[in-house]
Every structure is written in structure tokens, then in C-alpha cells.
Design a protein around this motif. Sequence first.
Motif, short mmCIF file in Angstrom:
data_model
loop_
_atom_site.label_atom_id
_atom_site.label_comp_id
_atom_site.label_asym_id
_atom_site.label_seq_id
_atom_site.Cartn_x
_atom_site.Cartn_y
_atom_site.Cartn_z
N ALA A 184 0.72 -1.20 -0.04
CA ALA A 184 0.01 0.00 -0.05
C ALA A 184 0.88 1.35 -0.02
O ALA A 184 0.70 2.18 -0.77
N LEU A 185 1.88 1.15 0.95
CA LEU A 185 2.78 2.53 0.79
C LEU A 185 3.62 2.75 -0.39
O LEU A 185 3.73 3.79 -0.76
N LYS A 186 3.98 1.63 -0.82
CA LYS A 186 4.78 1.80 -2.25
C LYS A 186 3.34 2.10 -3.28
O LYS A 186 4.10 3.14 -4.21
N SER A 187 2.28 1.70 -3.32
CA SER A 187 1.60 2.07 -4.37
C SER A 187 1.14 3.58 -3.95
O SER A 187 0.89 4.45 -5.09
N TYR A 188 1.16 4.03 -2.97
CA TYR A 188 0.71 5.54 -2.60
C TYR A 188 2.02 6.44 -3.12
O TYR A 188 1.82 7.47 -3.70
N LYS A 189 3.13 5.80 -2.85
CA LYS A 189 4.46 6.60 -3.41
C LYS A 189 4.52 6.71 -4.93
O LYS A 189 4.75 7.65 -5.31
N THR A 190 3.86 5.66 -5.74
CA THR A 190 4.19 5.69 -7.17
C THR A 190 3.04 6.54 -7.77
O THR A 190 2.99 6.63 -8.74
N GLY A 191 1.73 6.40 -6.91
CA GLY A 191 0.77 7.13 -7.58
C GLY A 191 -0.25 6.16 -7.93
O GLY A 191 -1.26 6.25 -8.43
N GLU A 192 -0.16 4.70 -7.90
CA GLU A 192 -0.85 3.65 -8.18
C GLU A 192 -2.28 3.68 -7.46
O GLU A 192 -3.28 3.37 -7.70
N ARG A 193 -2.24 4.20 -6.00
CA ARG A 193 -3.21 4.34 -5.26
C ARG A 193 -3.50 5.86 -5.21
O ARG A 193 -2.68 6.69 -4.71
N ASP A 194 -4.54 6.23 -5.15
CA ASP A 194 -4.81 7.70 -5.30
C ASP A 194 -5.68 8.36 -4.09
O ASP A 194 -6.83 8.07 -4.09
N HIS A 195 -4.77 8.93 -3.38
CA HIS A 195 -5.44 9.68 -2.16
C HIS A 195 -4.31 10.86 -2.04
O HIS A 195 -3.23 10.53 -1.68
N PRO A 196 -4.63 12.07 -2.05
CA PRO A 196 -3.60 13.22 -1.93
C PRO A 196 -2.90 13.19 -0.65
O PRO A 196 -1.89 13.39 -0.89
N THR A 197 -3.45 13.15 0.35
CA THR A 197 -2.68 13.06 1.90
C THR A 197 -1.65 11.99 1.82
O THR A 197 -0.63 12.11 2.03
N MET A 198 -2.28 10.60 1.34
CA MET A 198 -1.49 9.68 1.44
C MET A 198 -0.23 9.48 0.17
O MET A 198 0.83 9.04 0.66
N ARG A 199 -0.60 10.27 -0.50
CA ARG A 199 0.23 10.26 -1.70
C ARG A 199 1.44 11.06 -1.12
O ARG A 199 2.84 10.93 -1.44
N ALA A 200 0.96 12.38 -0.52
CA ALA A 200 1.84 13.21 -0.05
C ALA A 200 2.77 12.53 0.86
O ALA A 200 4.18 12.84 0.65
N HIS A 201 2.50 11.86 1.76
CA HIS A 201 3.14 11.10 2.67
C HIS A 201 4.14 9.85 1.81
O HIS A 201 5.25 9.79 2.23
N GLY A 202 3.56 9.30 1.14
CA GLY A 202 4.21 8.10 0.35
C GLY A 202 5.39 8.56 -0.19
O GLY A 202 6.61 8.05 -0.56
N GLU A 203 5.36 9.96 -1.11
CA GLU A 203 6.49 10.30 -1.81
C GLU A 203 7.62 10.74 -1.17
O GLU A 203 8.69 10.61 -1.55
N SER A 204 7.46 10.91 0.07
CA SER A 204 8.48 11.23 0.91
C SER A 204 9.23 9.97 1.45
O SER A 204 10.44 10.21 2.11
#
Length: 107
Positions: free
Chosen positions: A69-89
Amino acid sequence: MTRSLLLASLLVTAALAAPSAHAAGDKEAGRLKTYSCHGCHGVPGYKNAYPNYHVPRIAGQNFEYLVSALKSYKTGERDHPTMRAHGESLSAQDIDDIAAYLAGLTP
């Protein structure tokens, strides 16, 4: 019969020698890295204002699922603005540490 015993002993030896799923992550480092996670995921019954949905509790969740899940947020595969921002870092080690810590908690 001898082959079966040999195969069984090899499987047991391999299982004992294999690192656990949590070996990749440092639970103590993960504890320190989850300070912002608890703001949403640690509140029973919390609902996000936008979009409006139930925020899941992540304590005790499966290690592999958390990593995925965290990798998917990091890459944008899972779409949630807040989690994407956390995942990218997060680095790969951060993700493993966080997943090891959260998976080890009692839900």
C-alpha cells in the motif's frame, strides 16, 4: 520414506534459515516514523472530511500489505492526496520500518 524425511528436513531447515517478513524493517525506527500516521489512523471511527470515507486502522495489519500500500501511494498507483504526499517522501527503508512497526501492533 527416506526421501520424504530428507525433503521434510530440508524444508524445515530452509524455513528456519529464511529471514522473517519483518526482518527487513526496524520496528523501533518505524515507531519513530509513524508519528504523523496516528493523527488519522489511530483515531477510532475517524472519517476524513474530503473525500468523506472511513479511515482504516492500520495497527496489526499484514506487513506485506502495508508495504504494498505504501509503495502504491508513493508511485501514485493508489490515489489519495494526503497518502500520496506522505508516500512520496518515504524511502524503501522507511516503508519497511513503518510496516514492521505497524504489523507488530495489536489492533
